[in-house]
Design an enzyme around this catalytic site. Structure first.
Site, PDB file in Angstrom:
ATOM      1  N   HIS A 147       0.820  -1.221   0.000  1.00 37.01           N
ATOM      2  CA  HIS A 147       0.000   0.000   0.000  1.00 37.01           C
ATOM      3  C   HIS A 147       0.846   1.259   0.000  1.00 37.01           C
ATOM      4  O   HIS A 147       0.432   2.286  -0.518  1.00 37.01           O
ATOM      5  CB  HIS A 147      -1.011  -0.036   1.143  1.00 37.01           C
ATOM      6  CG  HIS A 147      -2.143  -0.956   0.821  1.00 37.01           C
ATOM      7  ND1 HIS A 147      -2.141  -2.275   1.180  1.00 37.01           N
ATOM      8  CD2 HIS A 147      -3.258  -0.760   0.068  1.00 37.01           C
ATOM      9  CE1 HIS A 147      -3.234  -2.859   0.710  1.00 37.01           C
ATOM     10  NE2 HIS A 147      -3.928  -1.962   0.031  1.00 37.01           N
TER      11      HIS A 147
ATOM     12  N   GLU B 124     -11.376 -10.611  -4.436  1.00 39.62           N
ATOM     13  CA  GLU B 124      -9.930 -10.511  -4.199  1.00 39.62           C
ATOM     14  C   GLU B 124      -9.394 -11.675  -3.367  1.00 39.62           C
ATOM     15  O   GLU B 124      -8.216 -11.717  -3.046  1.00 39.62           O
ATOM     16  CB  GLU B 124      -9.565  -9.164  -3.574  1.00 39.62           C
ATOM     17  CG  GLU B 124     -10.355  -8.774  -2.359  1.00 39.62           C
ATOM     18  CD  GLU B 124      -9.990  -7.392  -1.839  1.00 39.62           C
ATOM     19  OE1 GLU B 124      -9.026  -6.786  -2.309  1.00 39.62           O
ATOM     20  OE2 GLU B 124     -10.690  -6.923  -0.919  1.00 39.62           O
TER      21      GLU B 124
ATOM     22  N   ASP C 109      -4.774  -8.159  -4.222  1.00 39.78           N
ATOM     23  CA  ASP C 109      -4.945  -9.219  -3.223  1.00 39.78           C
ATOM     24  C   ASP C 109      -5.216 -10.561  -3.872  1.00 39.78           C
ATOM     25  O   ASP C 109      -4.799 -11.595  -3.342  1.00 39.78           O
ATOM     26  CB  ASP C 109      -6.080  -8.853  -2.261  1.00 39.78           C
ATOM     27  CG  ASP C 109      -5.599  -7.881  -1.210  1.00 39.78           C
ATOM     28  OD1 ASP C 109      -4.489  -8.097  -0.689  1.00 39.78           O
ATOM     29  OD2 ASP C 109      -6.296  -6.891  -0.936  1.00 39.78           O
TER      30      ASP C 109
ATOM     31  N   CYS D  75      -9.982  -3.140 -10.238  1.00 40.13           N
ATOM     32  CA  CYS D  75      -9.508  -1.927  -9.558  1.00 40.13           C
ATOM     33  C   CYS D  75      -8.123  -2.125  -8.936  1.00 40.13           C
ATOM     34  O   CYS D  75      -7.611  -1.237  -8.273  1.00 40.13           O
ATOM     35  CB  CYS D  75     -10.506  -1.454  -8.510  1.00 40.13           C
ATOM     36  SG  CYS D  75     -10.738  -2.637  -7.178  1.00 40.13           S
TER      37      CYS D  75
HETATM   38  C1  PEP Z   1      -6.750  -4.947  -4.553  1.00 34.14           C
HETATM   39  O1  PEP Z   1      -6.549  -5.774  -3.653  1.00 34.14           O
HETATM   40  O2  PEP Z   1      -6.482  -5.151  -5.758  1.00 34.14           O
HETATM   41  C2  PEP Z   1      -7.332  -3.637  -4.225  1.00 34.14           C
HETATM   42  C3  PEP Z   1      -7.682  -2.794  -5.166  1.00 34.14           C
HETATM   43  O3  PEP Z   1      -7.437  -3.295  -2.910  1.00 34.14           O
HETATM   44  P1  PEP Z   1      -6.185  -2.862  -2.014  1.00 34.14           P
HETATM   45  O4  PEP Z   1      -5.008  -2.675  -2.947  1.00 34.14           O
HETATM   46  O5  PEP Z   1      -6.544  -1.610  -1.306  1.00 34.14           O
HETATM   47  O6  PEP Z   1      -6.029  -4.025  -1.103  1.00 34.14           O
HETATM   48 MG    MG Z   2      -7.456  -5.486  -1.728  1.00 34.03          MG
END
Ligand code: PEP
Ligand code: MG
Length: 590
Positions: free
Chosen positions: A210, A453, A477, A524
């Site tokens: 992140h 995910e 994820d 996403c």
């Molecule tokens: C993902 O897991 O692809 C996602 C968009 O959520 P995050 O990256 O915030 O876990």
């Molecule tokens: Mg995620």
């Protein structure tokens, strides 16, 4: 001497500047720029802390029994000496008055400088005094912690701006600053939005950690997993960050500097060329429309999303509203204001708000991180945490529902895997609505989406399609959990593979199942913003992509150059190949 350190490319581009070191012990130390008017106050904060610590030590010395160990007596003497040493206090004043660093940052910057001098000492006794110095600085920091700690997110200087020029030494008015740290938490990273830094490098972290994701959203060159960078780079060293190749070059020669200066200008021209696509609709060569949505962390990010022509927000990572607040959560009204700001920011375009996804590498605060056991990515994260804290979750749901009466809001739930989690979530949503009804507070209609995910979700799609209006594939994820690779761990980052056939199979299933059910589906995760993946995802039938605003134009460029009708067979061949990467090269030309 020139040397380079290799890590992982996170955000594209070239940054050339002087290093600003943030040592690992300081991850939870606020570092921000102050105004010239605040210089005296910051110097006084350090002086007050020093006086207090000196007083404590003197009192301790006074109260110590006569037979106290000599080592302890000697240690306190050394601490007193260090506290009164001019090298420390003059240096701190320098960082505060010349660079406008806040007191804590100045203190730790000077620690870095003096610690290196200790390292170079030949006398082992003196060399070991570095540990005393670190303890003294820790004491001072702890002492100052009672004072307001939050970072002011005030508009600060962009590289090269008038404000930045004021920050730098007279003879180096145009020198950009590059941040080098052992690690930065996502909450630390977000504080650097709109800051002076022209680039970031960290020792640890994977491409989809992140921290890396936030760095990418800052749209400045960044490299993570550059092991040893914060050790080998010295304060004020000249460095180059090559965000395309994932390389940090330290102390570059004139020839290298010239070459990278050229690359930098070339990249700038490329950006300017791409920016002309802002208002061009995302239509493929064969006339198919593709939806390009933005991922945002804060309501303010909507300005950038609108500026690049996003047609909505596909992922508002609401957890960033909750982080770095020392555990104090935003209340319903505070959250409502933030969601409303995003809705207004998008000027009538849809906003998909994901409920809080805290945990794993996104702790609420430092203490939560320390409390967690060794595999937080498999722990009480995202919807699991929300369901274990129903009062917190209901507050968030009410705030989002209230925002939905002011615009088109979609609700997205992270990390679902079990039927009972779906049931509990829906029940709490009903409860949130009836609580608002009881208060007479309005809310609007909201589409409900599930993130796919966790592999378990991707393998039980009918369950999700039965309960949700749309699906959003979180590839970050999905890859992590399918391949058992901690996305934040650079030591296994080479195994983190979006093109693994198992991952591609799950993505393909999800797109096909949602499309057949007439439900919306988007990606996403970071894959959506990687222009090298655009054609594959289009070939698999994806028509909705959500990514950092900074990536929208390069993905749009790919779409504009693609005849989607020619991609289907090729995409199927790629996902069924034992080594999909080789097949990726044979993409049909337009
Ligand atoms: C993902 O897991 O692809 C996602 C968009 O959520 P995050 O990256 O915030 O876990
Ligand atoms: Mg995620």
């Amino acid at each position: 001497m020139t040397f380079s350190i290799h890590g992982f490319a996170v955000a594209r581009g070239i940054a050339i500047g002087r290093a600003v070191l943030v040592a690992s012990s300081r991850v939870d130390v606020a570092h921000y720029l102050i105004t010239p008017e605040q210089v005296t106050r910051e110097i006084a904060r350090v002086a007050n802390a020093r006086d207090e610590v000196v007083k404590e030590i003197l009192a301790l010395q006074h109260s110590m029994p006569k037979d106290s160990p000599v080592e302890l007596i000697a240690m306190l003497d050394v601490h007193l000496m260090l506290l009164q040493d001019e090298m420390l206090s003059d240096g701190i004043k320098h960082w505060i008055s010349e660079r406008l660093y806040n007191a804590e940052w100045a203190l730790t910057s000077q620690l870095e400088v003096v610690a290196r001098q200790f390292d170079e000492m030949t006398d082992p006794y003196l060399r070991e005094r570095k540990a005393d110095l670190e303890q003294v600085v820790e004491r001072l920091l702890r002492c100052m912690k009672g004072l307001p700690h939050a970072l002011p997110i005030e508009p600060q200087a962009r590289p090269g701006s008038q404000r930045q020029q004021e920050l730098l030494l007279d003879d180096e008015v145009d020198v950009p600053l590059v941040l080098v740290a052992h690690d930065l938490s996502p909450a630390d990273m977000i504080q650097f939005k709109q800051s002076v830094f022209a680039g970031f490098v960290t020792d640890v972290g994977g491409r989809t950690s992140h921290t890396a994701i936030v760095a990418r959203s800052l749209d400045i060159p960044a490299v993570v997993g550059a092991r040893g960078a914060s050790h080998w780079v010295q304060q004020d060293d000249w460095v180059i960050i090559d965000g395309d190749q994932g390389v940090l070059i330290v102390d570059p020669s004139a020839i290298i500097l010239a070459e990278y200066g050229f690359k930098q200008r070339h990249a700038q021209l490329e950006r300017e060329r791409l920016s002309r696509l802002r208002h061009t609709p995302a239509l493929s060569l064969d006339g198919q429309r593709v939806e390009l949505l933005a991922n945002i962390e804060l309501p303010e990010d909507t300005a950038q999303a609108v500026a690049v022509g996003a047609v909505g927000v596909g992922l508002f990572r609401s957890e960033f509203l909750f982080m770095g607040r020392e555990g104090e959560l935003p209340n319903e009204d505070q959250q409502f204001e933030a969601y409303l700001k995003a809705v207004h920011g998008m000027k009538g375009l849809p906003v998909t708000i994901r409920t809080i996804d805290i945990g794993a590498d996104k702790p609420l605060d430092r203490s939560q991180k320390e409390d967690q056991y060794l595999n937080p990515a498999l722990g009480l994260r995202a919807i699991r945490w929300s369901l274990s804290e129903p009062a917190m979750f209901l507050t968030q749901l009410r705030a989002i529902l209230r925002a939905s009466s002011h615009g088109q809001v979609n609700l997205l739930i992270p990390m679902l895997a079990h039927a009972r989690e779906i049931k509990q979530t829906l029940a709490l949503l009903r409860q949130a609505r009836s609580e608002l009804d009881a208060r007479g507070v309005p809310y609007g209609p909201m589409k409900l989406g599930a993130m796919i995910e966790v592999p378990a979700a991707a393998l039980t799609l009918p369950l999700f399609l039965q309960h949700f209006d749309f699906l959003s594939i979180g590839t970050n994820d999905l890859i992590q959990y399918t391949l058992a690779i901690d996305r934040a761990d650079e030591s296994v980052a080479h195994l983190y593979d979006p093109l693994h056939p198992a991952v591609l199979g799950l993505i393909d299933n999800t797109i096909q199942a949602a499309t057949a059910a007439g439900k919306g589906v988007s990606v996403c995760g970071e894959m959506a913003g990687d222009a090298q993946m655009t054609r594959l995802l289009l070939g698999l039938g994806l028509r909705s992509f959500s990514m950092h605003p900074t990536q929208i134009l390069s993905v749009k460029q790919e779409i504009l150059r693609t005849d989607i009708s020619k991609l289907k067979d090729w995409a199927q061949a790629v996902i069924h190949a034992p080594e999909p990467l080789q097949w990726m090269q044979s993409v049909p030309s337009r």
